[in-house]
Design a protein around this motif. Structure first.
Motif, PDB file in Angstrom:
ATOM      1  N   TRP A  10       0.939  -0.801  -0.007  1.00  0.00           N
ATOM      2  CA  TRP A  10       0.143  -0.246   0.022  1.00  0.00           C
ATOM      3  C   TRP A  10       0.524   1.334  -0.145  1.00  0.00           C
ATOM      4  N   LYS A  11       2.119   1.200   0.663  1.00  0.00           N
ATOM      5  CA  LYS A  11       2.926   2.143  -0.040  1.00  0.00           C
ATOM      6  C   LYS A  11       4.392   2.473  -0.441  1.00  0.00           C
ATOM      7  N   VAL A  12       5.030   3.155  -0.372  1.00  0.00           N
ATOM      8  CA  VAL A  12       6.316   2.900  -0.814  1.00  0.00           C
ATOM      9  C   VAL A  12       7.113   4.240  -0.154  1.00  0.00           C
ATOM     10  N   GLY A  33       7.921  23.255   0.498  1.00  0.00           N
ATOM     11  CA  GLY A  33       6.966  22.210   1.199  1.00  0.00           C
ATOM     12  C   GLY A  33       6.084  21.217   2.065  1.00  0.00           C
ATOM     13  N   PHE A  34       7.450  19.870   2.315  1.00  0.00           N
ATOM     14  CA  PHE A  34       7.001  18.818   2.905  1.00  0.00           C
ATOM     15  C   PHE A  34       6.123  19.584   4.204  1.00  0.00           C
ATOM     16  N   GLU A  35       5.857  17.869   4.979  1.00  0.00           N
ATOM     17  CA  GLU A  35       5.786  18.552   6.251  1.00  0.00           C
ATOM     18  C   GLU A  35       6.448  17.456   7.500  1.00  0.00           C
ATOM     19  N   GLY A  56       1.297  15.286   0.547  1.00  0.00           N
ATOM     20  CA  GLY A  56      -0.027  14.866  -0.040  1.00  0.00           C
ATOM     21  C   GLY A  56      -1.219  14.190   0.851  1.00  0.00           C
ATOM     22  N   LYS A  57      -1.895  14.011   0.377  1.00  0.00           N
ATOM     23  CA  LYS A  57      -2.872  12.752   1.196  1.00  0.00           C
ATOM     24  C   LYS A  57      -2.886  11.786   2.035  1.00  0.00           C
ATOM     25  N   LYS A  58      -2.608  11.440   3.280  1.00  0.00           N
ATOM     26  CA  LYS A  58      -2.488  10.950   3.942  1.00  0.00           C
ATOM     27  C   LYS A  58      -0.918  10.371   3.704  1.00  0.00           C
ATOM     28  N   ALA A  59       0.305  10.961   3.577  1.00  0.00           N
ATOM     29  CA  ALA A  59       1.178  11.132   3.550  1.00  0.00           C
ATOM     30  C   ALA A  59       1.719  10.672   2.497  1.00  0.00           C
ATOM     31  N   GLY A 138      -6.133  10.626  -7.950  1.00  0.00           N
ATOM     32  CA  GLY A 138      -6.332  11.198  -7.406  1.00  0.00           C
ATOM     33  C   GLY A 138      -7.349  12.849  -7.469  1.00  0.00           C
ATOM     34  N   GLU A 139      -7.759  12.756  -8.637  1.00  0.00           N
ATOM     35  CA  GLU A 139      -8.439  14.156  -9.150  1.00  0.00           C
ATOM     36  C   GLU A 139     -10.342  13.409  -9.559  1.00  0.00           C
TER      37      GLU A 139
END
Length: 140
Positions: A10-12, A33-35, A56-59, A138-139
């Motif tokens: 589900w993620k890399v 602009g990263f968190e 991004g949404k949900k990192a 995501g659009e």
């Protein structure tokens, strides 16, 4: 069997090296602009050896950085997909930032991406891209 197991991915999260975690945090948060998700000092020391940053949404675009000594340093690279309209806006934003080195200007590529590349303060390369056809995830 293996394909059924790996379907759960589900993620890399790319792991980059950094010569200075505080400078990396400053560059990614103030310039890009990263968190900041987390930073970790070495046990019993105040010197930082790890950080996690995201956009991004949900990192969805999450990066880990670990501190290494200069003689062991190896730059890395990663690609980050952005939305159809946001890519050009982000490129314009970064171009106006002092201290952001764009190594490849934005352009359409024959493999179906519109992209540009920057070099961070540790010489890691980040390529931001969008698909030219078929829409971008995501659009709405």
């Amino acid at each position: 069997m293996a394909s059924q197991i790996v379907d759960s991915a589900w993620k890399v999260i790319p792991m980059f090296e950094s010569r200075s975690i505080p400078l990396t945090v400053e560059f990614y948060t103030k310039k890009l602009g990263f968190e900041l998700a987390s930073v970790k000092p070495e046990d019993g020391e105040s010197d930082l050896f790890f950080c996690s940053m995201f956009i991004g949404k949900k990192a969805e675009a999450n990066f880990y950085f670990s501190k290494v000594t200069t003689e062991n340093f190896k730059p890395s690279q990663a690609m980050v997909g952005l939305g159809t309209y946001e890519l050009d806006e982000y490129y314009s934003y970064l171009k106006a930032q002092t201290g952001v080195q764009i190594t490849e200007d934005i352009e359409d590529k024959p493999w179906g991406f519109r992209q540009f590349t920057i070099r961070d303060n540790d010489e890691n390369l980040l390529t931001f891209f969008k698909f030219l056809e078929g829409g971008n995830p995501g659009e709405e």
